[in-house]
Design a protein around this motif. Sequence first.
Motif, PDB file in Angstrom:
ATOM      1  N   PRO A  52       0.847  -1.275  -0.140  1.00 33.79           N
ATOM      2  CA  PRO A  52       0.036   0.006  -0.015  1.00 33.79           C
ATOM      3  C   PRO A  52       0.943   1.361  -0.110  1.00 33.79           C
ATOM      4  O   PRO A  52       0.716   2.303  -0.689  1.00 33.79           O
ATOM      5  CB  PRO A  52      -0.907   0.011   1.241  1.00 33.79           C
ATOM      6  CG  PRO A  52      -0.755  -1.542   1.744  1.00 33.79           C
ATOM      7  CD  PRO A  52       0.419  -2.190   1.051  1.00 33.79           C
ATOM      8  N   ARG A  53       2.113   1.330   0.716  1.00 36.95           N
ATOM      9  CA  ARG A  53       2.984   2.532   0.909  1.00 36.95           C
ATOM     10  C   ARG A  53       3.348   2.467  -0.701  1.00 36.95           C
ATOM     11  O   ARG A  53       3.243   3.885  -0.987  1.00 36.95           O
ATOM     12  CB  ARG A  53       3.926   2.092   1.866  1.00 36.95           C
ATOM     13  CG  ARG A  53       4.815   3.099   1.935  1.00 36.95           C
ATOM     14  CD  ARG A  53       6.099   2.961   3.130  1.00 36.95           C
ATOM     15  NE  ARG A  53       6.908   4.006   3.279  1.00 36.95           N
ATOM     16  CZ  ARG A  53       8.124   4.103   3.013  1.00 36.95           C
ATOM     17  NH1 ARG A  53       8.764   2.884   2.157  1.00 36.95           N
ATOM     18  NH2 ARG A  53       8.937   5.028   2.987  1.00 36.95           N
ATOM     19  N   ALA A  54       3.905   1.767  -1.446  1.00 38.51           N
ATOM     20  CA  ALA A  54       4.419   2.100  -2.721  1.00 38.51           C
ATOM     21  C   ALA A  54       3.380   2.461  -3.583  1.00 38.51           C
ATOM     22  O   ALA A  54       3.565   3.279  -4.484  1.00 38.51           O
ATOM     23  CB  ALA A  54       4.921   0.787  -3.072  1.00 38.51           C
ATOM     24  N   ARG A  55       2.067   2.180  -3.558  1.00 39.50           N
ATOM     25  CA  ARG A  55       0.889   2.341  -4.357  1.00 39.50           C
ATOM     26  C   ARG A  55       0.557   3.873  -4.146  1.00 39.50           C
ATOM     27  O   ARG A  55       0.102   4.467  -5.214  1.00 39.50           O
ATOM     28  CB  ARG A  55      -0.176   1.289  -4.466  1.00 39.50           C
ATOM     29  CG  ARG A  55       0.218   0.038  -4.851  1.00 39.50           C
ATOM     30  CD  ARG A  55      -1.178  -0.734  -5.186  1.00 39.50           C
ATOM     31  NE  ARG A  55      -2.125  -0.861  -3.948  1.00 39.50           N
ATOM     32  CZ  ARG A  55      -2.091  -1.692  -3.273  1.00 39.50           C
ATOM     33  NH1 ARG A  55      -1.082  -2.614  -3.079  1.00 39.50           N
ATOM     34  NH2 ARG A  55      -3.120  -1.652  -2.252  1.00 39.50           N
ATOM     35  N   VAL A  56       0.368   4.180  -2.745  1.00 36.74           N
ATOM     36  CA  VAL A  56      -0.071   5.542  -2.500  1.00 36.74           C
ATOM     37  C   VAL A  56       0.720   6.539  -2.008  1.00 36.74           C
ATOM     38  O   VAL A  56       0.641   7.735  -2.408  1.00 36.74           O
ATOM     39  CB  VAL A  56      -1.242   5.311  -1.290  1.00 36.74           C
ATOM     40  CG1 VAL A  56      -1.765   6.572  -0.869  1.00 36.74           C
ATOM     41  CG2 VAL A  56      -2.227   4.049  -1.519  1.00 36.74           C
ATOM     42  N   ALA A  57       1.719   6.370  -1.502  1.00 36.33           N
ATOM     43  CA  ALA A  57       2.711   7.444  -0.904  1.00 36.33           C
ATOM     44  C   ALA A  57       3.495   7.817  -2.008  1.00 36.33           C
ATOM     45  O   ALA A  57       3.525   7.223  -3.012  1.00 36.33           O
ATOM     46  CB  ALA A  57       3.640   6.593   0.223  1.00 36.33           C
ATOM     47  N   SER A  58       4.181   8.978  -1.845  1.00 34.52           N
ATOM     48  CA  SER A  58       5.166   9.618  -2.694  1.00 34.52           C
ATOM     49  C   SER A  58       6.578   9.465  -1.909  1.00 34.52           C
ATOM     50  O   SER A  58       6.771   9.828  -0.863  1.00 34.52           O
ATOM     51  CB  SER A  58       4.838  10.955  -3.035  1.00 34.52           C
ATOM     52  OG  SER A  58       5.769  11.831  -3.328  1.00 34.52           O
ATOM     53  N   VAL A  59       7.360   8.811  -2.773  1.00 34.39           N
ATOM     54  CA  VAL A  59       8.794   8.696  -2.395  1.00 34.39           C
ATOM     55  C   VAL A  59       9.544  10.125  -1.935  1.00 34.39           C
ATOM     56  O   VAL A  59      10.457  10.433  -1.150  1.00 34.39           O
ATOM     57  CB  VAL A  59       9.959   8.201  -3.238  1.00 34.39           C
ATOM     58  CG1 VAL A  59       9.890   8.890  -4.618  1.00 34.39           C
ATOM     59  CG2 VAL A  59      11.122   7.883  -2.798  1.00 34.39           C
ATOM     60  N   PHE A  60       9.125  11.324  -2.767  1.00 37.24           N
ATOM     61  CA  PHE A  60       9.699  12.362  -2.359  1.00 37.24           C
ATOM     62  C   PHE A  60       9.053  13.328  -1.113  1.00 37.24           C
ATOM     63  O   PHE A  60       9.546  14.140  -0.536  1.00 37.24           O
ATOM     64  CB  PHE A  60       9.316  13.435  -3.748  1.00 37.24           C
ATOM     65  CG  PHE A  60      10.256  13.184  -4.840  1.00 37.24           C
ATOM     66  CD1 PHE A  60      11.674  13.743  -5.190  1.00 37.24           C
ATOM     67  CD2 PHE A  60       9.914  12.361  -5.595  1.00 37.24           C
ATOM     68  CE1 PHE A  60      12.302  13.419  -5.899  1.00 37.24           C
ATOM     69  CE2 PHE A  60      10.840  11.881  -7.048  1.00 37.24           C
ATOM     70  CZ  PHE A  60      12.007  12.699  -6.989  1.00 37.24           C
ATOM     71  N   LEU A  61       7.637  12.809  -0.886  1.00 36.42           N
ATOM     72  CA  LEU A  61       7.202  13.444   0.250  1.00 36.42           C
ATOM     73  C   LEU A  61       7.347  12.412   1.642  1.00 36.42           C
ATOM     74  O   LEU A  61       7.532  13.059   2.638  1.00 36.42           O
ATOM     75  CB  LEU A  61       5.436  13.497   0.050  1.00 36.42           C
ATOM     76  CG  LEU A  61       5.107  14.426  -0.914  1.00 36.42           C
ATOM     77  CD1 LEU A  61       3.470  14.336  -1.058  1.00 36.42           C
ATOM     78  CD2 LEU A  61       5.458  15.989  -0.672  1.00 36.42           C
ATOM     79  N   GLU A  62       7.534  11.406   1.328  1.00 34.59           N
ATOM     80  CA  GLU A  62       7.909  10.399   2.366  1.00 34.59           C
ATOM     81  C   GLU A  62       9.287  10.735   3.126  1.00 34.59           C
ATOM     82  O   GLU A  62       9.272  10.996   4.256  1.00 34.59           O
ATOM     83  CB  GLU A  62       7.838   9.019   2.180  1.00 34.59           C
ATOM     84  CG  GLU A  62       6.196   8.453   1.915  1.00 34.59           C
ATOM     85  CD  GLU A  62       5.585   7.988   3.301  1.00 34.59           C
ATOM     86  OE1 GLU A  62       6.521   7.154   3.876  1.00 34.59           O
ATOM     87  OE2 GLU A  62       4.540   8.443   3.300  1.00 34.59           O
ATOM     88  N   ASP A  63      10.163  10.495   2.170  1.00 30.95           N
ATOM     89  CA  ASP A  63      11.584  10.625   2.761  1.00 30.95           C
ATOM     90  C   ASP A  63      12.637  11.200   1.625  1.00 30.95           C
ATOM     91  O   ASP A  63      12.960  10.652   0.494  1.00 30.95           O
ATOM     92  CB  ASP A  63      12.144   9.289   3.161  1.00 30.95           C
ATOM     93  CG  ASP A  63      13.413   9.229   3.913  1.00 30.95           C
ATOM     94  OD1 ASP A  63      14.219  10.326   3.570  1.00 30.95           O
ATOM     95  OD2 ASP A  63      13.767   8.655   4.517  1.00 30.95           O
ATOM     96  N   ARG A  64      12.869  12.621   1.830  1.00 28.55           N
ATOM     97  CA  ARG A  64      13.747  13.248   0.893  1.00 28.55           C
ATOM     98  C   ARG A  64      14.952  12.557   0.433  1.00 28.55           C
ATOM     99  O   ARG A  64      15.362  12.527  -0.570  1.00 28.55           O
ATOM    100  CB  ARG A  64      14.080  14.807   1.201  1.00 28.55           C
ATOM    101  CG  ARG A  64      12.745  15.410   0.880  1.00 28.55           C
ATOM    102  CD  ARG A  64      12.783  16.967   0.799  1.00 28.55           C
ATOM    103  NE  ARG A  64      13.699  17.142  -0.390  1.00 28.55           N
ATOM    104  CZ  ARG A  64      13.188  17.336  -1.453  1.00 28.55           C
ATOM    105  NH1 ARG A  64      12.221  17.054  -1.579  1.00 28.55           N
ATOM    106  NH2 ARG A  64      14.103  17.507  -2.450  1.00 28.55           N
ATOM    107  N   ALA A  65      15.617  11.863   1.487  1.00 29.27           N
ATOM    108  CA  ALA A  65      17.078  11.322   1.616  1.00 29.27           C
ATOM    109  C   ALA A  65      16.674  10.040   0.508  1.00 29.27           C
ATOM    110  O   ALA A  65      17.494   9.829  -0.280  1.00 29.27           O
ATOM    111  CB  ALA A  65      17.563  10.800   2.595  1.00 29.27           C
ATOM    112  N   GLU A  66      15.694   9.384   0.919  1.00 22.18           N
ATOM    113  CA  GLU A  66      15.363   8.270   0.000  1.00 22.18           C
ATOM    114  C   GLU A  66      14.857   8.592  -1.302  1.00 22.18           C
ATOM    115  O   GLU A  66      15.506   7.762  -2.385  1.00 22.18           O
ATOM    116  CB  GLU A  66      14.271   7.412   0.688  1.00 22.18           C
ATOM    117  CG  GLU A  66      14.215   6.129  -0.044  1.00 22.18           C
ATOM    118  CD  GLU A  66      13.162   5.078   0.784  1.00 22.18           C
ATOM    119  OE1 GLU A  66      12.658   4.093   0.183  1.00 22.18           O
ATOM    120  OE2 GLU A  66      12.869   5.409   1.698  1.00 22.18           O
ATOM    121  N   ALA A  67      14.275   9.601  -1.675  1.00 20.70           N
ATOM    122  CA  ALA A  67      14.148  10.043  -2.938  1.00 20.70           C
ATOM    123  C   ALA A  67      15.323  10.331  -3.643  1.00 20.70           C
ATOM    124  O   ALA A  67      15.527  10.153  -4.943  1.00 20.70           O
ATOM    125  CB  ALA A  67      13.171  11.384  -2.798  1.00 20.70           C
TER     126      ALA A  67
END
Length: 624
Positions: A52-67
Motif C-alpha cells: 500500500p505504501r508504494a502504491r499510495v505514498a510519494s517517495v519525495f514526500l515520505e523521505d527526501r533522502a530516500e528520494a
Amino acid sequence: MRSLCLRSRTTSSSSLPPPSRTPRGLSGSLTERIFESSAAAIAKWDPESPSPRARVASVFLEDRAEALRFLQCVHDLRQELNSLVSESPGSEMLLLGQRSMQTAMKRLQKELYRALSADAACSDPESVSARLSGSVRMDDGGSGGEGLPLPPTAMMDLRSIVECMISSGYAKECIAIYTVVRKLIVDKAIRRLGVEKLSVSQVNAMDWEVLEVKVKLWLDAVKVAMTSLFTGERILCDHSFFASDSLGELCFAEICGDGAARLFKFPEMIARRTKKSPEKIFCLLDMYAAISENWLEIESTFAFDSTAGVRSQALASLVRLGESVRAMLTEFKSTIHKDSSKSVVAGGGVHRLTVYTMDHLCRLADYGDTLADIVTEWTTPAKPSLPEEYFDGSDSDDEEAPAPAISLQVASLILVLLCKLDGKAEHYRDVSVSYLFLANNLQHIISKARASNLRYLLGEEWVARLVRKLRQFAENHERIAWGDVAASLPEDPRAAISPAEASERFRRFNARFEEACRREGTRVPADPKLREEMRASLERKVVRAYGEFYDAHWLTVGGETGGAMSIKYTPEDVGYYLASLFSGSPHSGSESSSSSSPSPSRPSAAFSAASLSPSPRWWNSRSH
C-alpha cells in the motif's frame, strides 16, 4: 520490450546471440552489485506492487533522502545499461536492468503527475500572484531571485524528475504528462478569471451591457495572466526543462498558447462589434491600455517562434482597437458638428452641448498617454484651417516645435464646439445676451480644462488665450447691457451743472438702472468667479461714478422743487442692488425709497441646442 538505452545500431532477433547468464568477468563485479542494489531500491517503490505504501505514498514526500537515493539508483542503472548494451546486448542482466528501469519510470511518471497536480490549488489567480510576488527563483540548481510559482523544494524535485525521465529516454511520456496536467490547470485558471471561449457571432449577439461586464472581467484577467499565470508557467517550463530549451518551448506553447490566444482575441471582437458611439470609446481605451502596458511582458513571455501566434493576435487586437478609437473620435467630432437645434438657453446660460462635450473630453484626457499613442500616426488637423492665434501665442514667424498630435486633435474638437457656440449665439435677439452666452460657455470650457488633465494636453498658454477671449466677451456684454446706465451720468461727475440738469440726470439714471436690473436679473453669469468679476467691474464703472455724482449734486438737487424725489438711490443702495443681482439670488430686502427697487434673479437652467457649421470666424467675429 522498450529499449531504455541509446543504441549505436539495430540488429534482427535472428542475429542476436543466445542469452548468456552473466558476461564473463562481471560475476561479483561492481556492475552486478549496482544492478542488484538499484533493482532493490526501485522495486521498493514499484507503483504496481502489493505494498500500500508504494502504491499510495510519494517517495519525495515520505523521505527526501530516500528520494535522492532513488534518483541516484536510476542514474547509476542508466549508466551501467548504456555500457552493458554494447558489451552484452542479450544478457539476462541487461533484461533485468531494463525491467527495473521501466519500473522506475512508472514511479517517476506518478511522481511527476503528483508534483504538477499539487499546484492545482495554486492555479487560483490570487494564489499565483501571491506566490510570484514572494517566491524564490532558482537558476542552474541554485537559489536567489524572484518569480517561481512553486516553493524551491518542489521546483528542485520537478526538475530532477524531468531531467531523469528525459535522460532515461522517456521524454515523450514526460512531455505528455507535463502538458496535460499544466494545461488543465491553466485553462481552469483562465475560466475562473472570467475569460470564456466566445465566437464572433456570440459577441455580436450580446447586449452592450453584458459586454461591458465581460470587458471589466477581461481587464482584471489580463493583469493577472501577464503578471502571474502565463509568466509563472514560463518560469516553470524554463526551470523544469533547463537542460532542454526546445522541450521547454514545446511544453509552454502547448500549455498556454490556446488560452493566451483566446485572451487576446476578445478585444479584437469587441472592437469589431462596437458601433461608433462615442460613449463606448472608454471600454476600448481601457483594453488598448491593458495590452499596451503589458506589451513588453507579452513579447518576452511569448518570445518563442511557436508562440508567435499569441504575439500576432495581441498586436492585431491593439491595431483594431486603435482604428476603432480613431473612428469614434471622428464620430464624436461629427456629433458636435451635426447638433442642429435652434432653440436658445434662457438667460445666456451654459449650453448642454458644451456640458456634454467637455465632460467627454475630460474623461478622454485621463487617457492622455493611451490616446497619444493611438493618434500619433493619425492625420492631424491642418493648421491653416484653424485660427493661428488658437495655437500660436504670438504672430512671430520663428519656427517652433510642432504641437503633439493628441494636443492638435483635442484642440480641434474644442474649436468645433466653439464654432457651434458662435452660431448658437446668433439666435439671441439681444446682442448683450449673445455675448453673455459666449462668456458663460467659454468660462465652462476653461474651468473644465483647468480642473482636468486637459490642461496638460493643451497647455497653460492655450488656456490663457481663452481667458483673454472670455474677458472680451464679458466686456462686450457689460458695455451693451450697462452702457446706457453709465451714459446717463456726465463724463465728469463732479463738473458743475445746474440743479435742473442734475435732477434730470438722477431721473435718467434711476430709470436706466432699474431697467438694466430687471433685464439682467435673468442673465446673471453662471460661474461664480465670472459673476464676481462682472460685479467688480460694474462697481468701478457705475457705482464709483454715481457716488461721485451723488456727492457733488445731492444737496443742490434737494433744494429744488421736486428735486428730492429724483434721488431714489444712494451710492450704497446701487452697490447693494448690484451685489444682490450678482449673488445669483433674488433681492428680498427692504427698499431704500418709496419707489420699486430692482429685483435681480437667477438665470434659467433650461438647456437647448442650435446649429452652425464649424468656422474659424468664431475666433475673431465677436472681439468688439
